[in-house]
Design a protein around this motif. Sequence first.
Motif, PDB file in Angstrom:
ATOM      1  N   GLY A 294       0.818  -1.211   0.000  1.00  0.00           N
ATOM      2  CA  GLY A 294       0.000   0.000   0.000  1.00  0.00           C
ATOM      3  C   GLY A 294       0.849   1.257   0.000  1.00  0.00           C
ATOM      4  N   GLU A 295       1.941   1.232   0.767  1.00  0.00           N
ATOM      5  CA  GLU A 295       2.852   2.381   0.792  1.00  0.00           C
ATOM      6  C   GLU A 295       3.526   2.557  -0.564  1.00  0.00           C
ATOM      7  OE1 GLU A 295       3.801   2.090   5.581  1.00  0.00           O
ATOM      8  OE2 GLU A 295       5.150   1.097   4.164  1.00  0.00           O
ATOM      9  N   ALA A 296       3.922   1.451  -1.174  1.00  0.00           N
ATOM     10  CA  ALA A 296       4.527   1.516  -2.511  1.00  0.00           C
ATOM     11  C   ALA A 296       3.528   2.077  -3.515  1.00  0.00           C
ATOM     12  CB  ALA A 296       5.007   0.139  -2.947  1.00  0.00           C
ATOM     13  N   ALA A 297       2.281   1.645  -3.422  1.00  0.00           N
ATOM     14  CA  ALA A 297       1.243   2.138  -4.331  1.00  0.00           C
ATOM     15  C   ALA A 297       1.083   3.646  -4.177  1.00  0.00           C
ATOM     16  CB  ALA A 297      -0.075   1.424  -4.062  1.00  0.00           C
ATOM     17  N   HIS A 298       1.115   4.123  -2.947  1.00  0.00           N
ATOM     18  CA  HIS A 298       0.990   5.561  -2.700  1.00  0.00           C
ATOM     19  C   HIS A 298       2.170   6.315  -3.319  1.00  0.00           C
ATOM     20  CE1 HIS A 298      -0.486   9.143  -0.704  1.00  0.00           C
ATOM     21  NE2 HIS A 298       0.720   9.348  -0.204  1.00  0.00           N
ATOM     22  N   LEU A 299       3.381   5.807  -3.136  1.00  0.00           N
ATOM     23  CA  LEU A 299       4.565   6.448  -3.701  1.00  0.00           C
ATOM     24  C   LEU A 299       4.517   6.467  -5.226  1.00  0.00           C
ATOM     25  CD1 LEU A 299       7.366   4.890  -1.461  1.00  0.00           C
ATOM     26  CD2 LEU A 299       6.498   7.243  -1.382  1.00  0.00           C
ATOM     27  N   LEU A 300       4.000   5.392  -5.808  1.00  0.00           N
ATOM     28  CA  LEU A 300       3.950   5.275  -7.268  1.00  0.00           C
ATOM     29  C   LEU A 300       2.727   5.944  -7.886  1.00  0.00           C
ATOM     30  CD1 LEU A 300       5.078   1.561  -7.467  1.00  0.00           C
ATOM     31  CD2 LEU A 300       6.366   3.526  -8.331  1.00  0.00           C
ATOM     32  N   ARG A 301       1.792   6.367  -7.012  1.00  0.00           N
ATOM     33  CA  ARG A 301       0.513   6.922  -7.464  1.00  0.00           C
ATOM     34  C   ARG A 301      -0.262   5.906  -8.303  1.00  0.00           C
ATOM     35  NH1 ARG A 301       2.198  12.025 -10.333  1.00  0.00           N
ATOM     36  NH2 ARG A 301       3.756  12.810  -8.951  1.00  0.00           N
ATOM     37  N   LEU A 302      -0.255   4.673  -7.832  1.00  0.00           N
ATOM     38  CA  LEU A 302      -0.971   3.586  -8.495  1.00  0.00           C
ATOM     39  C   LEU A 302      -1.823   2.860  -7.475  1.00  0.00           C
ATOM     40  CD1 LEU A 302       2.014   2.073 -10.505  1.00  0.00           C
ATOM     41  CD2 LEU A 302       0.163   3.469 -11.439  1.00  0.00           C
ATOM     42  N   SER A 303      -2.673   1.960  -7.956  1.00  0.00           N
ATOM     43  CA  SER A 303      -3.453   1.124  -7.050  1.00  0.00           C
ATOM     44  C   SER A 303      -2.582  -0.018  -6.537  1.00  0.00           C
ATOM     45  CB  SER A 303      -4.672   0.549  -7.779  1.00  0.00           C
ATOM     46  OG  SER A 303      -4.247  -0.390  -8.750  1.00  0.00           O
ATOM     47  N   ARG A 304      -2.998  -0.599  -5.416  1.00  0.00           N
ATOM     48  CA  ARG A 304      -2.292  -1.778  -4.908  1.00  0.00           C
ATOM     49  C   ARG A 304      -2.368  -2.920  -5.911  1.00  0.00           C
ATOM     50  NH1 ARG A 304      -4.262  -2.620   1.076  1.00  0.00           N
ATOM     51  NH2 ARG A 304      -5.315  -0.647   0.912  1.00  0.00           N
ATOM     52  N   VAL A 305      -3.462  -2.990  -6.647  1.00  0.00           N
ATOM     53  CA  VAL A 305      -3.623  -4.043  -7.658  1.00  0.00           C
ATOM     54  C   VAL A 305      -2.527  -3.918  -8.721  1.00  0.00           C
ATOM     55  CG1 VAL A 305      -5.134  -4.896  -9.495  1.00  0.00           C
ATOM     56  CG2 VAL A 305      -6.104  -4.266  -7.282  1.00  0.00           C
ATOM     57  N   MET A 306      -2.254  -2.696  -9.164  1.00  0.00           N
ATOM     58  CA  MET A 306      -1.221  -2.502 -10.182  1.00  0.00           C
ATOM     59  C   MET A 306       0.160  -2.833  -9.628  1.00  0.00           C
ATOM     60  SD  MET A 306      -1.432  -1.737 -13.302  1.00  0.00           S
ATOM     61  CE  MET A 306      -0.051  -2.521 -14.087  1.00  0.00           C
ATOM     62  N   VAL A 307       0.433  -2.437  -8.388  1.00  0.00           N
ATOM     63  CA  VAL A 307       1.716  -2.773  -7.760  1.00  0.00           C
ATOM     64  C   VAL A 307       1.842  -4.290  -7.657  1.00  0.00           C
ATOM     65  CG1 VAL A 307       3.094  -2.618  -5.641  1.00  0.00           C
ATOM     66  CG2 VAL A 307       1.936  -0.593  -6.531  1.00  0.00           C
ATOM     67  N   ASN A 308       0.754  -4.945  -7.300  1.00  0.00           N
ATOM     68  CA  ASN A 308       0.752  -6.405  -7.213  1.00  0.00           C
ATOM     69  C   ASN A 308       1.085  -7.016  -8.570  1.00  0.00           C
ATOM     70  OD1 ASN A 308      -0.596  -9.168  -7.392  1.00  0.00           O
ATOM     71  ND2 ASN A 308      -0.664  -8.752  -5.197  1.00  0.00           N
ATOM     72  N   ARG A 309       0.557  -6.465  -9.632  1.00  0.00           N
ATOM     73  CA  ARG A 309       0.864  -6.974 -10.980  1.00  0.00           C
ATOM     74  C   ARG A 309       2.339  -6.810 -11.305  1.00  0.00           C
ATOM     75  NH1 ARG A 309      -4.395  -4.401 -13.846  1.00  0.00           N
ATOM     76  NH2 ARG A 309      -5.859  -5.965 -13.106  1.00  0.00           N
ATOM     77  N   TYR A 310       2.916  -5.683 -10.916  1.00  0.00           N
ATOM     78  CA  TYR A 310       4.347  -5.473 -11.144  1.00  0.00           C
ATOM     79  C   TYR A 310       5.178  -6.489 -10.373  1.00  0.00           C
ATOM     80  CZ  TYR A 310       3.406  -0.754 -13.067  1.00  0.00           C
ATOM     81  OH  TYR A 310       2.987   0.316 -13.804  1.00  0.00           O
ATOM     82  N   VAL A 311       4.790  -6.740  -9.144  1.00  0.00           N
ATOM     83  CA  VAL A 311       5.590  -7.570  -8.251  1.00  0.00           C
ATOM     84  C   VAL A 311       5.355  -9.062  -8.470  1.00  0.00           C
ATOM     85  CG1 VAL A 311       5.967  -8.129  -5.821  1.00  0.00           C
ATOM     86  CG2 VAL A 311       5.733  -5.758  -6.516  1.00  0.00           C
TER      87      VAL A 311
END
Length: 90
Positions: A16-33
């Motif tokens: 969630g913190e990464a999503a906030h830093l990236l200005r993306l949703s947690r779902v998108m960060v999850n897709r990246y990771v």
Amino acid sequence: MADLKAVLKSGQITQGEAAHLLRLSRVMVNRYVRKGAKPTGNNKSRYDRVCTVLAELIKSGKLPLSDEFDKAKRAKAVEKIKAFVDTDSR
């Protein structure tokens, strides 16, 4: 540059913190990771900048965020990181 997957796996910041830093949703960060999706366009430059800043913070000992931080302190620390990334990437 820090590997976002490794940073998240080590618990230095949350998804969630990464999503906030990236200005993306947690779902998108999850897709990246987890799914191996790659950022493109503006997201790519932002992703690279955030990873570079995270690497600098790890190197200087300012990450991981302390487990002693309550939710409000963590949010404030993440907001400071985000403000730095926003200011430095313009």
